[in-house]
Each structure stands twice: as structure tokens, then as C-alpha cells.
Write an enzyme that holds these catalytic residues in place. Structure first.
Site, PDB file in Angstrom:
ATOM      1  N   GLY A  28      46.249 -81.424  13.847  1.00  0.00           N
ATOM      2  CA  GLY A  28      46.675 -82.039  12.583  1.00  0.00           C
ATOM      3  C   GLY A  28      47.952 -81.423  12.055  1.00  0.00           C
ATOM      4  CG  ASP A  29      47.767 -77.489  10.791  1.00  0.00           C
ATOM      5  OD1 ASP A  29      47.935 -77.112   9.625  1.00  0.00           O
ATOM      6  OD2 ASP A  29      46.661 -77.563  11.334  1.00  0.00           O
ATOM      7  CB  ILE A  30      50.892 -79.419  16.137  1.00  0.00           C
ATOM      8  CG1 ILE A  30      50.590 -77.917  16.178  1.00  0.00           C
ATOM      9  CG2 ILE A  30      51.960 -79.774  17.157  1.00  0.00           C
ATOM     10  CD1 ILE A  30      49.903 -77.468  17.452  1.00  0.00           C
ATOM     11  N   GLY A  59      53.808 -81.840  11.517  1.00  0.00           N
ATOM     12  CA  GLY A  59      55.103 -81.174  11.552  1.00  0.00           C
ATOM     13  C   GLY A  59      56.112 -81.928  12.395  1.00  0.00           C
TER      14      GLY A  59
END
Length: 264
Positions: A24-26, A29
Site C-alpha cells: 500500500g505504501d509503495i 508513493g
């Protein structure tokens, strides 16, 4: 969990599983970087800025395009199916004599013929249940045990040596230590040594984007809290030193030490 990603991750009949990385973060980003670049290019034409709105949930939905396309257009509900592909067979990890190998036979009947011959199961070629990717997927519960038994007869290295020269997509299923020492990964310089905010030398993953004329270079690790606050406020925003010191005194920004780094 909200995106549906965990519902299709795991073995058939097993519980939902977390993807093994911070997807989710990657993903958010990466999409944010694309959005920023798009806005900058558009600004060069219009002269106007705009808000870039990227959410972690939306990003996970976007990278599951295959699963949602199938559901939205056919009503088929994607399920957990382990390592295999939902539409192509064989396209999954198989156990070998000493480990695992990932194989993808997507090149039509010619590639299927070469594959069945190499694994010592030429009779599969004449079986109409397996004469294209769609039929092989439909009958995967019959086909998969046959392929699994054949691939256990030799080592991962032996299969790689047999498949790669004839163009059958394949690769070892590496552990993290194995991937870290992989010749191709290191040839691509995917690990670099940098100095972190505590002046320690550490190794981190390099950028996968290789630019021919202006190659990217990672020289430092992640900054400490507030490490570049003074630089941004004074150098980029043009804020006067007195105002910066007032913000520091008021606890608005982290206190700075000599060299512009936060005090312990």
C-alpha cells in the site's frame, strides 16, 4: 484488507494473507510520483498548479486491474489460488528436487510441445484438455499434479539449464539472501552503501530506474526528523533566519545543531 488484495492472496482453501511487502505504501508513493510529474508537465503548458490526490486504497485497487476487470466484466469472483495465474497454466511455482522454480508457458502450442518434451511427459501434447492455456487452466486440477511430479525429478538448477536456452520463461524462487547475492541483481547494482542520519554506513536497495544520460545516485539514507527543515525554510522558501529561530524556540520545528541536523 479493504482493497480486496488479501482476499486473493494465499493458498486455495486457506485463510487470506498479507502480501509480503508494504504494497500500500509503495504503490501510493509510485503513483504520487507519477502524479507530481504529470502536474509539472501540465503546468509547463498552462502555468497553473493543481492538487495531486493519491490514496493508498485507490493505489491498491489500481494495481489489481486484472482481478477487478474480470469481476466487473464477467461477474467472476477472484479467489485465492496460491502461486498460479488465474488465466494461464502452467504459470506458477513448482517444487523441484532441491527447492522451487517459477515457470510460465505462454508461447502457444510450440512452447507447450517443447516444455512437455523436456519434462518427460510428451503424452500431454496430444491431450486435447491441455492444448491451449485456457483449457489447461480449466483442467488445472488434473494437470497440476502431473507437472508437479515431473518437476520434482530434477533440481532447480537443472531445470533452469534446460528451460532457459529454449526460451521458456523461468526463474528460481529465491529466498531474500539468495536474491541479495543473485548475479543479475548485483550486475544491475540494486544494492548500494550510504551514510544514514547517524553517520553510519548502511546498505539499502538502489533505484530500479536506470537513466542512460543522467543516472540516479543514492548518496544518503533516509534523513533524520527535521534534518532538512532549515535548508528548506531558508534556501527554498527564503525565510529569514530570525523567523526560523522563532519557530524553533516555539517548538514548531525540531531544534537544530551544528551542521543543520536535529539535536538529540
Amino acid at each position: 484488507g479493504m482493497s480486496g488484495m488479501m482476499s486473493i492472496t494465499g493458498e486455495e482453501g486457506g485463510p487470506p494473507l498479507r502480501v509480503g511487502t508494504s504494497i500500500g505504501d509503495i504503490a501510493a508513493g509510485l503513483y504520487l510520483a507519477v502524479g507530481i510529474l504529470s502536474a509539472i508537465i501540465e503546468r509547463q503548458k498552462s502555468g497553473l498548479g493543481q492538487m495531486v490526490d493519491v490514496s493508498m486504497l485507490d493505489s491498491q485497487i489500481a494495481i489489481m486491474e486484472n482481478a477487478f476487470a474480470r469481476y466487473l466484466n464477467t461477474g467472476e469472483v477472484p479467489q485465492r489460488i496460491g502461486t498460479r495465474h488465474p488465466l494461464i497454466t502452467p504459470f506458477q511455482a513448482f517444487q523441484t528436487e532441491n527447492g522451487y522454480i517459477v515457470i510460465s508457458v505462454v508461447g502457444g502450442i510450440e512452447q507447450w510441445a517443447v516444455f512437455t518434451d523436456l519434462i518427460g511427459r510428451p503424452e500431454l501434447l496430444s491431450d486435447e484438455r491441455f492444448d491451449n492455456a485456457g483449457r489447461r487452466t480449466k483442467h488445472h486440477k488434473i494437470l497440476e499434479p502431473i507437472l508437479a511430479a515431473a518437476l520434482k525429478e530434477r533440481t532447480t538448477e537443472e531445470w533452469l539449464a534446460a528451460f532457459a536456452p529454449v526460451g521458456i520463461p523461468c526463474g528460481p524462487l529465491n529466498s531474500i539472501p539468495e536474491a541479495a547475492t543473485d548475479a543479475q541483481v548485483n550486475h544491475r547494482e540494486m544494492f548500494v552503501e550510504v551514510v544514514d542520519h547517524e553517520e553510519r554506513k548502511i546498505k539499502i536497495c538502489n533505484t530500479p530506474v536506470k537513466l542512460s544520460r543522467t543516472p540516479a545516485k543514492l548518496g544518503k539514507g533516509a534523513p533524520g526528523l527535521g534534518e532538512h527543515t532549515h535548508e528548506v525554510l531558508s534556501g527554498i522558501l527564503g525565510m529569514e533566519e530570525e523567523k526560523i529561530m522563532a519557530l524553533e524556540a516555539g517548538g514548531v520545528i525540531a531544534p537544530l545543531k551544528q551542521g543543520g541536523k536535529p539535536k538529540p
